[in-house]
Design a protein around this motif. Structure first.
Motif, PDB file in Angstrom:
ATOM      1  N   PRO A  82      35.403  34.440  51.164  1.00 24.56           N
ATOM      2  CA  PRO A  82      35.783  35.840  52.167  1.00 24.56           C
ATOM      3  C   PRO A  82      37.500  34.874  51.616  1.00 24.56           C
ATOM      4  O   PRO A  82      38.418  35.985  51.819  1.00 24.56           O
ATOM      5  N   GLU A  83      37.876  33.686  50.722  1.00 20.61           N
ATOM      6  CA  GLU A  83      39.509  33.732  50.560  1.00 20.61           C
ATOM      7  C   GLU A  83      39.624  34.947  49.503  1.00 20.61           C
ATOM      8  O   GLU A  83      40.420  35.680  49.372  1.00 20.61           O
ATOM      9  N   TRP A  84      38.703  35.512  48.728  1.00 18.54           N
ATOM     10  CA  TRP A  84      38.778  36.193  48.157  1.00 18.54           C
ATOM     11  C   TRP A  84      39.265  37.694  48.312  1.00 18.54           C
ATOM     12  O   TRP A  84      40.021  38.249  48.152  1.00 18.54           O
ATOM     13  N   ALA A  85      38.082  37.845  49.462  1.00 21.77           N
ATOM     14  CA  ALA A  85      37.662  39.565  49.897  1.00 21.77           C
ATOM     15  C   ALA A  85      39.179  39.195  50.529  1.00 21.77           C
ATOM     16  O   ALA A  85      39.592  40.659  50.541  1.00 21.77           O
ATOM     17  N   GLN A  86      39.885  38.471  51.394  1.00 28.33           N
ATOM     18  CA  GLN A  86      41.244  38.748  51.846  1.00 28.33           C
ATOM     19  C   GLN A  86      42.792  38.639  50.509  1.00 28.33           C
ATOM     20  O   GLN A  86      43.257  39.495  50.804  1.00 28.33           O
ATOM     21  N   ARG A  87      42.131  39.004  49.807  1.00 29.88           N
ATOM     22  CA  ARG A  87      43.599  39.298  48.798  1.00 29.88           C
ATOM     23  C   ARG A  87      42.751  40.020  48.152  1.00 29.88           C
ATOM     24  O   ARG A  87      43.427  40.128  46.717  1.00 29.88           O
ATOM     25  N   GLY A  88      41.878  40.440  48.025  1.00 30.60           N
ATOM     26  CA  GLY A  88      42.035  42.396  47.752  1.00 30.60           C
ATOM     27  C   GLY A  88      40.835  41.945  46.068  1.00 30.60           C
ATOM     28  O   GLY A  88      40.483  43.071  45.377  1.00 30.60           O
ATOM     29  N   ALA A  89      40.027  40.928  46.093  1.00 28.20           N
ATOM     30  CA  ALA A  89      39.554  41.295  44.825  1.00 28.20           C
ATOM     31  C   ALA A  89      37.909  41.589  45.115  1.00 28.20           C
ATOM     32  O   ALA A  89      37.193  42.009  46.464  1.00 28.20           O
ATOM     33  N   PRO A  90      37.630  41.934  44.095  1.00 30.34           N
ATOM     34  CA  PRO A  90      36.180  42.853  43.875  1.00 30.34           C
ATOM     35  C   PRO A  90      35.252  41.973  45.357  1.00 30.34           C
ATOM     36  O   PRO A  90      34.872  41.527  44.928  1.00 30.34           O
ATOM     37  N   THR A  91      34.477  43.345  46.159  1.00 29.63           N
ATOM     38  CA  THR A  91      33.600  42.366  47.052  1.00 29.63           C
ATOM     39  C   THR A  91      31.902  42.578  46.475  1.00 29.63           C
ATOM     40  O   THR A  91      31.569  41.725  47.751  1.00 29.63           O
ATOM     41  N   TRP A  92      31.561  42.706  46.015  1.00 28.27           N
ATOM     42  CA  TRP A  92      30.178  42.564  45.193  1.00 28.27           C
ATOM     43  C   TRP A  92      30.198  41.755  44.891  1.00 28.27           C
ATOM     44  O   TRP A  92      30.664  41.120  44.529  1.00 28.27           O
ATOM     45  N   ALA A 102      38.924  32.959  38.942  1.00 33.62           N
ATOM     46  CA  ALA A 102      38.681  34.183  38.209  1.00 33.62           C
ATOM     47  C   ALA A 102      40.132  33.234  37.449  1.00 33.62           C
ATOM     48  O   ALA A 102      40.607  32.922  37.105  1.00 33.62           O
ATOM     49  N   LEU A 103      40.944  34.481  36.223  1.00 35.29           N
ATOM     50  CA  LEU A 103      41.769  34.015  35.357  1.00 35.29           C
ATOM     51  C   LEU A 103      42.638  34.148  36.529  1.00 35.29           C
ATOM     52  O   LEU A 103      43.243  35.405  37.146  1.00 35.29           O
ATOM     53  N   PRO A 104      44.104  33.582  36.048  1.00 26.73           N
ATOM     54  CA  PRO A 104      45.441  34.157  37.124  1.00 26.73           C
ATOM     55  C   PRO A 104      45.968  35.599  36.530  1.00 26.73           C
ATOM     56  O   PRO A 104      46.427  36.447  37.985  1.00 26.73           O
ATOM     57  N   GLU A 105      46.001  36.325  36.029  1.00 25.54           N
ATOM     58  CA  GLU A 105      46.481  37.960  35.550  1.00 25.54           C
ATOM     59  C   GLU A 105      45.925  38.242  37.212  1.00 25.54           C
ATOM     60  O   GLU A 105      45.919  39.492  37.673  1.00 25.54           O
ATOM     61  N   GLU A 106      43.916  38.463  36.703  1.00 26.73           N
ATOM     62  CA  GLU A 106      43.136  39.300  37.930  1.00 26.73           C
ATOM     63  C   GLU A 106      43.143  38.737  39.176  1.00 26.73           C
ATOM     64  O   GLU A 106      43.404  39.352  39.977  1.00 26.73           O
ATOM     65  N   ALA A 107      44.180  37.379  38.979  1.00 27.96           N
ATOM     66  CA  ALA A 107      44.202  37.625  41.203  1.00 27.96           C
ATOM     67  C   ALA A 107      45.424  37.491  41.066  1.00 27.96           C
ATOM     68  O   ALA A 107      46.046  38.296  42.651  1.00 27.96           O
ATOM     69  N   ARG A 108      46.106  38.105  40.069  1.00 27.16           N
ATOM     70  CA  ARG A 108      47.771  38.360  40.474  1.00 27.16           C
ATOM     71  C   ARG A 108      47.345  39.761  41.280  1.00 27.16           C
ATOM     72  O   ARG A 108      48.091  40.040  41.795  1.00 27.16           O
ATOM     73  N   LYS A 109      46.725  40.517  40.638  1.00 22.50           N
ATOM     74  CA  LYS A 109      46.274  41.630  40.462  1.00 22.50           C
ATOM     75  C   LYS A 109      45.651  42.265  41.752  1.00 22.50           C
ATOM     76  O   LYS A 109      45.788  43.111  42.685  1.00 22.50           O
ATOM     77  N   GLU A 111      45.738  40.745  44.355  1.00 21.09           N
ATOM     78  CA  GLU A 111      46.471  39.734  45.499  1.00 21.09           C
ATOM     79  C   GLU A 111      47.581  41.147  45.771  1.00 21.09           C
ATOM     80  O   GLU A 111      48.411  41.525  46.485  1.00 21.09           O
ATOM     81  N   ALA A 112      47.496  41.455  44.507  1.00 23.80           N
ATOM     82  CA  ALA A 112      49.624  42.856  44.781  1.00 23.80           C
ATOM     83  C   ALA A 112      48.736  43.760  45.337  1.00 23.80           C
ATOM     84  O   ALA A 112      49.052  44.607  45.663  1.00 23.80           O
ATOM     85  N   GLU A 113      47.108  44.749  44.649  1.00 17.26           N
ATOM     86  CA  GLU A 113      46.437  45.927  45.048  1.00 17.26           C
ATOM     87  C   GLU A 113      46.082  45.214  47.115  1.00 17.26           C
ATOM     88  O   GLU A 113      46.635  46.398  47.893  1.00 17.26           O
ATOM     89  N   ALA A 114      45.686  43.879  47.586  1.00 17.37           N
ATOM     90  CA  ALA A 114      46.008  43.668  48.641  1.00 17.37           C
ATOM     91  C   ALA A 114      47.056  43.762  49.755  1.00 17.37           C
ATOM     92  O   ALA A 114      46.746  44.676  50.541  1.00 17.37           O
ATOM     93  N   ALA A 115      47.602  43.717  48.395  1.00 19.75           N
ATOM     94  CA  ALA A 115      49.570  43.486  49.382  1.00 19.75           C
ATOM     95  C   ALA A 115      49.758  45.276  49.445  1.00 19.75           C
ATOM     96  O   ALA A 115      49.984  44.973  50.544  1.00 19.75           O
ATOM     97  N   ARG A 116      49.467  45.977  48.291  1.00 21.11           N
ATOM     98  CA  ARG A 116      49.787  47.533  48.733  1.00 21.11           C
ATOM     99  C   ARG A 116      49.065  47.619  50.245  1.00 21.11           C
ATOM    100  O   ARG A 116      49.542  49.049  50.544  1.00 21.11           O
ATOM    101  N   GLN A 117      47.303  47.950  49.805  1.00 18.18           N
ATOM    102  CA  GLN A 117      46.569  48.317  50.823  1.00 18.18           C
ATOM    103  C   GLN A 117      47.412  47.444  52.312  1.00 18.18           C
ATOM    104  O   GLN A 117      47.189  48.345  53.561  1.00 18.18           O
ATOM    105  N   GLN A 118      47.531  46.603  52.685  1.00 17.72           N
ATOM    106  CA  GLN A 118      48.187  46.011  53.808  1.00 17.72           C
ATOM    107  C   GLN A 118      48.954  46.554  54.343  1.00 17.72           C
ATOM    108  O   GLN A 118      49.719  47.140  55.665  1.00 17.72           O
ATOM    109  N   ASP A 119      50.173  46.986  53.173  1.00 23.48           N
ATOM    110  CA  ASP A 119      51.436  47.762  53.325  1.00 23.48           C
ATOM    111  C   ASP A 119      51.166  49.154  54.405  1.00 23.48           C
ATOM    112  O   ASP A 119      52.153  49.415  55.110  1.00 23.48           O
ATOM    113  N   ALA A 120      50.269  49.449  52.834  1.00 24.99           N
ATOM    114  CA  ALA A 120      50.079  51.308  53.502  1.00 24.99           C
ATOM    115  C   ALA A 120      48.979  51.653  54.696  1.00 24.99           C
ATOM    116  O   ALA A 120      50.118  51.940  55.398  1.00 24.99           O
TER     117      ALA A 120
END
Length: 155
Positions: A82-92, A102-109, A111-120
């Motif tokens: 659930p924590e990954w899902a909240q951060r926009g990680a792939p849900t499959w 996950a590697l930190p670079e992926e986690a940052r990507k 989280e940025a995508e989740a923030a972008r989607q939340q802002d949209a």
């Protein structure tokens, strides 16, 4: 048992884990997935190993300790499904109570995508709210704009 690599016991190294994680797509793994990646990397083959086989080849306590150390130093990020899902990680393939790395670079990507989607979504909700308020406060102007739009676009 001989020298057949399928019968070797493997002690995972830091590089084995990080290299194996970097090759995963998506880069989201359970401890068993990490073991699979390490076994495949050590044996240098494309052979598919199932989780049970990989866990038999890996020294599990050493792998778990190594992964915990990698999380502590920030080389891997650990969260529940659930924590990954909240951060926009792939849900499959994410189980609700599972722990995933996950590697930190992926986690940052993610989280940025989740923030972008939340802002949209927030922007869309704000615009919808504004439309409703304007239609309520200025009903004649709103009706006039709707009529003009329909006339211009063939209605």
């Amino acid at each position: 048992m001989g020298t057949d690599p399928r019968h070797m016991r493997i002690t995972a190294t830091r590089d084995d884990v990080l290299t194996g994680m970097a090759k995963r797509t998506p880069n989201l793994a359970t401890i068993t997935d990490i073991a699979l990646a390490v076994v495949a990397g050590v044996h240098k083959r494309e052979k598919v190993w199932d989780g049970k086989t990989a866990m038999l080849h890996i020294k599990q306590a050493d792998l778990k300790r190594l992964v915990a150390d990698l999380v502590a130093e920030g080389a891997l990020i650990l969260r529940t499904g659930p924590e990954w899902a909240q951060r926009g990680a792939p849900t499959w393939n994410i189980r609700k109570g599972g722990h995933y790395y996950a590697l930190p670079e992926e986690a940052r990507k993610w989280e940025a995508e989740a923030a972008r989607q939340q802002d949209a979504a927030l922007q869309e909700a704000a615009e919808e709210h504004a439309r409703g308020v304007l239609a309520e406060r200025y009903p004649e102007d709103f009706a006039s704009l709707v009529h003009a739009y329909r006339a211009e676009h063939g209605g």
